[in-house]
Design an enzyme around this catalytic site. Structure first.
Site, short mmCIF file in Angstrom:
data_model
loop_
_atom_site.label_atom_id
_atom_site.label_comp_id
_atom_site.label_asym_id
_atom_site.label_seq_id
_atom_site.Cartn_x
_atom_site.Cartn_y
_atom_site.Cartn_z
CG HIS A 53 46.93 54.70 40.93
ND1 HIS A 53 47.53 53.71 41.67
CD2 HIS A 53 46.10 55.35 41.78
CE1 HIS A 53 47.09 53.77 42.91
NE2 HIS A 53 46.22 54.74 43.01
CE LYS A 101 47.62 44.59 31.00
NZ LYS A 101 46.99 45.90 31.06
CE1 TYR A 147 50.66 47.11 35.58
CE2 TYR A 147 49.44 49.17 35.69
CZ TYR A 147 49.89 48.01 36.28
OH TYR A 147 49.53 47.73 37.58
N PRO A 160 48.70 36.74 37.23
CG PRO A 160 48.58 36.67 39.55
CD PRO A 160 48.79 35.80 38.36
CE1 TYR A 200 52.48 46.76 39.17
CE2 TYR A 200 52.61 44.36 39.16
CZ TYR A 200 51.90 45.53 38.93
OH TYR A 200 50.62 45.45 38.45
P1 FAD Z 1 34.99 34.62 36.71
O1 FAD Z 1 35.17 35.90 37.42
O2 FAD Z 1 35.69 33.42 37.23
O3 FAD Z 1 33.44 34.35 36.65
C1 FAD Z 1 32.88 33.12 36.31
C2 FAD Z 1 31.59 32.94 37.03
O4 FAD Z 1 31.00 31.71 36.63
C3 FAD Z 1 31.79 32.84 38.54
O5 FAD Z 1 30.91 33.74 39.18
C4 FAD Z 1 31.49 31.39 38.86
O6 FAD Z 1 30.92 31.25 40.16
C5 FAD Z 1 30.52 31.04 37.75
N1 FAD Z 1 30.48 29.61 37.46
C6 FAD Z 1 31.47 28.70 37.48
N2 FAD Z 1 31.03 27.49 37.13
C7 FAD Z 1 29.72 27.63 36.89
C8 FAD Z 1 28.71 26.72 36.50
N3 FAD Z 1 28.98 25.44 36.32
N4 FAD Z 1 27.47 27.20 36.33
C9 FAD Z 1 27.17 28.50 36.52
N5 FAD Z 1 28.09 29.40 36.90
C10 FAD Z 1 29.35 28.97 37.08
N6 FAD Z 1 43.21 39.07 38.01
C11 FAD Z 1 43.94 40.15 38.15
O7 FAD Z 1 44.09 40.87 37.18
N7 FAD Z 1 44.49 40.47 39.38
C12 FAD Z 1 44.30 39.69 40.48
O8 FAD Z 1 44.77 40.01 41.55
C13 FAD Z 1 43.55 38.53 40.36
N8 FAD Z 1 43.34 37.72 41.41
C14 FAD Z 1 42.63 36.59 41.22
C15 FAD Z 1 42.43 35.72 42.31
C16 FAD Z 1 41.73 34.53 42.14
C17 FAD Z 1 41.53 33.60 43.32
C18 FAD Z 1 41.22 34.20 40.87
C19 FAD Z 1 40.46 32.90 40.67
C20 FAD Z 1 41.38 35.08 39.81
C21 FAD Z 1 42.10 36.27 39.98
N9 FAD Z 1 42.29 37.16 38.91
C22 FAD Z 1 43.01 38.26 39.07
C23 FAD Z 1 41.74 36.95 37.61
C24 FAD Z 1 40.44 37.71 37.39
O9 FAD Z 1 39.74 37.81 38.60
C25 FAD Z 1 39.68 36.96 36.32
O10 FAD Z 1 40.43 37.02 35.12
C26 FAD Z 1 38.26 37.48 36.09
O11 FAD Z 1 37.47 37.20 37.20
C27 FAD Z 1 37.67 36.83 34.84
O12 FAD Z 1 36.30 37.07 34.75
P2 FAD Z 1 35.31 35.98 34.19
O13 FAD Z 1 33.98 36.62 34.22
O14 FAD Z 1 35.83 35.48 32.90
O15 FAD Z 1 35.41 34.75 35.18
C1 DHB Z 2 46.39 44.00 41.78
C2 DHB Z 2 46.51 42.76 41.24
C3 DHB Z 2 47.46 42.54 40.26
O1 DHB Z 2 47.59 41.33 39.72
C4 DHB Z 2 48.30 43.55 39.84
O2 DHB Z 2 49.24 43.30 38.91
C5 DHB Z 2 48.16 44.81 40.39
C6 DHB Z 2 47.19 45.03 41.37
C7 DHB Z 2 45.35 44.23 42.82
O3 DHB Z 2 44.65 43.27 43.17
O4 DHB Z 2 45.22 45.35 43.30
#
Ligand code: FAD
Ligand code: DHB
Length: 392
Positions: A72, A297, A385, A293, A201
């Site tokens: 995009h 980011k 962005y 969110p 948005y």
């Molecule tokens: P995570 O993806 O959380 O990975 C951590 C991993 O550690 C998980 O697999 C978990 O199961 C594992 N874990 C936890 N505790 C333990 C333990 N005790 N022992 C072993 N393993 C463990 N960001 C956006 O930009 N847009 C979005 O729309 C968006 N939606 C989201 C919706 C939800 C419900 C959540 C929770 C987050 C969302 N985010 C979104 C944020 C984005 O998904 C996260 O910033 C991203 O996943 C970060 O990656 P990470 O690897 O740091 O953490």
């Molecule tokens: C999506 C999530 C976001 O937080 C955003 O700002 C834009 C797109 C998505 O899940 O597609």
């Protein structure tokens, strides 16, 4: 078991770190609490910054992304019943974002890990971290009914916001900076073609709404809801009705409807734990920080952290030099705080505040009018962005 880096968590941060270390010839063990299926099906973020795409491509895990990702070059901002395009590529000298689900990134990285024959333990129970304040860190857990201990040179806490690594750091060693927002997002996945080629948005008096997508057949939609909102309060008909109203513009626009295949409510928070390291344990991704969110980011920030960490570890294991490792937290936090600022700002201009006073509502509209009317302001939005440089 003995390894060089013990990684807790197989989210984007843990898996990308394991992948980058493997490419530098550094051994690691990944320990994940959930099943492989669960982590691969969890619907979360969907927008990859240019830098994330470039890193995946350069390290050999970008093939499917290149084939299936949707590039995009702009986004749309809607307010006051009008629509405005921000031309991301034109404003940034050619950068773009790519729509590719976080769960697809997880699949690609897990496949690479398994193809490399490198260890990864899913469904690990009772994970605990030890000895990171000394020279002999260890991770203990139970998997497949057997107790395991991984002894390692370093622990990478990539276990997300609710993991065990950050809470294992002694009280007083971390400073927490936090803000919880008085609203949440209801997110749905609908089996229907997107209603627009780009993300929308929308700021509306009834609250924020976002149109996104996962593929030419799958639409992802979000709407601002109460922080204590329950899914039961949101039957499908109410969701579609609310989305229709929040996307309304003069001249008309139609949101396509289709079967809702997934629904979830996400709380909104800004959070930073400083420093992102304690002795021989390093925190990366959501374990160290959370952004609201708006602006997509979280996932990209997690990838930026582990890129720095992988380089620092490679430097240490090849030369014994600790300078980059010791500077890990400081290097990451400069970028983390800029991304915190941007996510907070995007959130603050697009959401409706309960009981907001007339001044704040007018100020928000002026901000949107400014960002869509001034090239300088639009350029600032665009460069954030598509993603700030990886180490800035
Ligand atoms: P995570 O993806 O959380 O990975 C951590 C991993 O550690 C998980 O697999 C978990 O199961 C594992 N874990 C936890 N505790 C333990 C333990 N005790 N022992 C072993 N393993 C463990 N960001 C956006 O930009 N847009 C979005 O729309 C968006 N939606 C989201 C919706 C939800 C419900 C959540 C929770 C987050 C969302 N985010 C979104 C944020 C984005 O998904 C996260 O910033 C991203 O996943 C970060 O990656 P990470 O690897 O740091 O953490
Ligand atoms: C999506 C999530 C976001 O937080 C955003 O700002 C834009 C797109 C998505 O899940 O597609």
């Amino acid at each position: 078991m003995r390894t060089q880096v013990g990684i807790v968590g197989a989210g984007p941060a843990g898996l990308m770190l394991a992948h980058l270390l493997h490419r530098s010839g550094i051994e690691s063990v990944v320990i994940e609490a959930r099943s492989r299926r669960y982590v691969q099906e969890r619907v979360r973020a969907g927008v990859l910054e240019q830098g994330t795409v470039d890193l995946m491509t350069a390290t050999g895990v970008g093939e499917r992304l290149k084939r299936e990702g949707l590039v995009h070059r702009g986004i749309e901002l809607r307010f006051a019943r009008r629509s405005h395009r921000i031309d991301l590529s034109e404003l940034t000298g050619g950068a773009a974002i790519t729509i590719y689900g976080q769960n697809e990134v997880i699949k690609d990285l897990t496949d690479a890990r398994i193809a490399a024959g490198a260890p990864i333990y899913f469904e690990s129970e009772g994970v605990t971290v030890h000895g990171f304040d000394g020279a002999e860190p260890a991770i203990r857990f139970t998997s497949g009914g057997a107790k395991h201990e991984v002894r390692c040179d370093f622990i990478a806490g990539c276990d997300g916001f609710h993991g065990v690594c950050r809470p294992s750091i002694p009280a007083g060693a971390l400073t927490i900076y936090e803000r919880v927002y008085p609203f949440a997002w209801l997110g749905i996945l609908a089996a229907v073609a997107p209603s627009s080629d780009e993300l929308i948005y929308s700021r509306h008096e009834r609250g924020f709404a976002l149109h996104s997508m996962r593929s030419p057949e799958l639409t992802r939609l979000y709407l601002q809801c109460a922080p204590d909102g329950k899914l039961d309060d949101w039957p499908d008909e109410r969701i579609w009705g609310e989305l229709d109203r929040r996307f309304e513009i003069d001249g008309g626009w139609t949101l396509r409807r289709g079967p809702i295949t997934q629904k979830g409510i996400t709380e909104m928070r800004s959070f930073v734990a400083e420093p992102m390291q304690c002795g021989r344990m390093f925190l990366a991704g959501d374990a160290a920080h959370i952004v609201p969110p708006t602006g997509a980011k979280g996932l990209n920030l997690a990838i930026a952290d582990v890129r720095v960490l992988a380089r620092a570890l490679a430097e240490f294991f090849s030369s014994g030099d600790r300078v980059m490792l010791d500077g890990y937290s400081q290097t990451c936090l400069r970028r983390v705080w800029k991304v915190q600022r941007f996510s907070w700002w995007m959130t603050s201009i697009l959401h409706r505040l309960d009981g907001e006073n007339a001044f704040d509502a007018r100020r928000q509209m002026a901000e949107l009018d400014y960002v869509t009317g001034s090239r300088a302001a639009a350029q600032s939005l665009a460069e954030n962005y598509v993603g700030l440089p990886m180490e800035s």
